[in-house]
Design a protein around this motif. Structure first.
Motif, mmCIF file in Angstrom:
data_model
loop_
_atom_site.group_PDB
_atom_site.id
_atom_site.type_symbol
_atom_site.label_atom_id
_atom_site.label_comp_id
_atom_site.label_asym_id
_atom_site.label_seq_id
_atom_site.Cartn_x
_atom_site.Cartn_y
_atom_site.Cartn_z
ATOM 1 N N SER A 39 -18.500 3.765 -69.944
ATOM 2 C CA SER A 39 -19.412 3.802 -68.814
ATOM 3 C C SER A 39 -19.580 2.399 -68.285
ATOM 4 N N GLY A 40 -20.015 2.313 -67.057
ATOM 5 C CA GLY A 40 -20.157 1.004 -66.438
ATOM 6 C C GLY A 40 -21.552 0.801 -65.890
ATOM 7 N N ASP A 41 -21.640 -0.148 -64.977
ATOM 8 C CA ASP A 41 -22.933 -0.485 -64.387
ATOM 9 C C ASP A 41 -23.509 0.674 -63.579
ATOM 10 N N ALA A 42 -22.663 1.439 -62.939
ATOM 11 C CA ALA A 42 -23.157 2.562 -62.143
ATOM 12 C C ALA A 42 -23.811 3.608 -63.043
ATOM 13 N N ALA A 43 -23.198 3.878 -64.191
ATOM 14 C CA ALA A 43 -23.782 4.844 -65.118
ATOM 15 C C ALA A 43 -25.083 4.320 -65.700
ATOM 16 N N LEU A 44 -25.148 3.027 -65.961
ATOM 17 C CA LEU A 44 -26.380 2.438 -66.480
ATOM 18 C C LEU A 44 -27.499 2.538 -65.458
ATOM 19 N N ALA A 45 -27.208 2.217 -64.212
ATOM 20 C CA ALA A 45 -28.222 2.307 -63.154
ATOM 21 C C ALA A 45 -28.682 3.757 -62.977
ATOM 22 N N TRP A 81 -22.194 13.121 -66.276
ATOM 23 C CA TRP A 81 -23.418 13.405 -67.017
ATOM 24 C C TRP A 81 -23.296 13.023 -68.484
ATOM 25 N N VAL A 82 -22.117 13.118 -69.041
ATOM 26 C CA VAL A 82 -21.913 12.658 -70.420
ATOM 27 C C VAL A 82 -22.083 11.145 -70.487
ATOM 28 N N ALA A 83 -21.605 10.429 -69.460
ATOM 29 C CA ALA A 83 -21.777 8.978 -69.427
ATOM 30 C C ALA A 83 -23.257 8.609 -69.331
ATOM 31 N N ILE A 84 -24.010 9.324 -68.520
ATOM 32 C CA ILE A 84 -25.444 9.063 -68.406
ATOM 33 C C ILE A 84 -26.140 9.395 -69.726
ATOM 34 N N CYS A 85 -25.781 10.523 -70.302
ATOM 35 C CA CYS A 85 -26.348 10.897 -71.598
ATOM 36 C C CYS A 85 -25.995 9.853 -72.652
#
Length: 101
Positions: A39-45, A81-85
């Motif tokens: 995941s990257g910065d977009a997923a973190l945000a 959604w897995v990256a956000i999770c």
């Protein structure tokens, strides 16, 4: 009676080889394993916004969204959604990504 602490006589030597010492500095000591979910910065945000909206239940809500995307055969949304999770709860994300077909 006083107690005196003194360094041992002679040179104190590092018992770890220099190459191994360099390798040990590549990763923080508190990490158990490298993240399985990329995941990257977009997923973190997005994870921070998701957490702001759902609070402590944010990881479960992201998991529900990932399961819904899997039911709809939407691989891109599932990965998102897995990256956000994964940003919120790494073990939960690892479990759902391992159970993916």
């Amino acid at each position: 009676m006083s107690i005196r602490f003194a360094a041992p006589k002679g040179a104190i030597r590092n018992r770890m080889a220099a190459s191994r010492a360099r390798l040990s500095r590549l990763r923080p000591a508190n990490d158990n394993a490298p993240p399985a979910i990329a995941s990257g910065d977009a997923a973190l945000a997005a994870a921070l916004r998701h957490f702001a909206a759902h609070g402590m239940a944010a990881a479960e809500r992201a998991l529900e969204q990932a399961e819904q995307a899997r039911i709809q055969n939407d691989a891109q949304s599932f990965a998102w959604w897995v990256a956000i999770c994964g940003q919120l709860d790494r073990q939960m994300a690892r479990r759902i990504s391992q159970s993916a077909p």
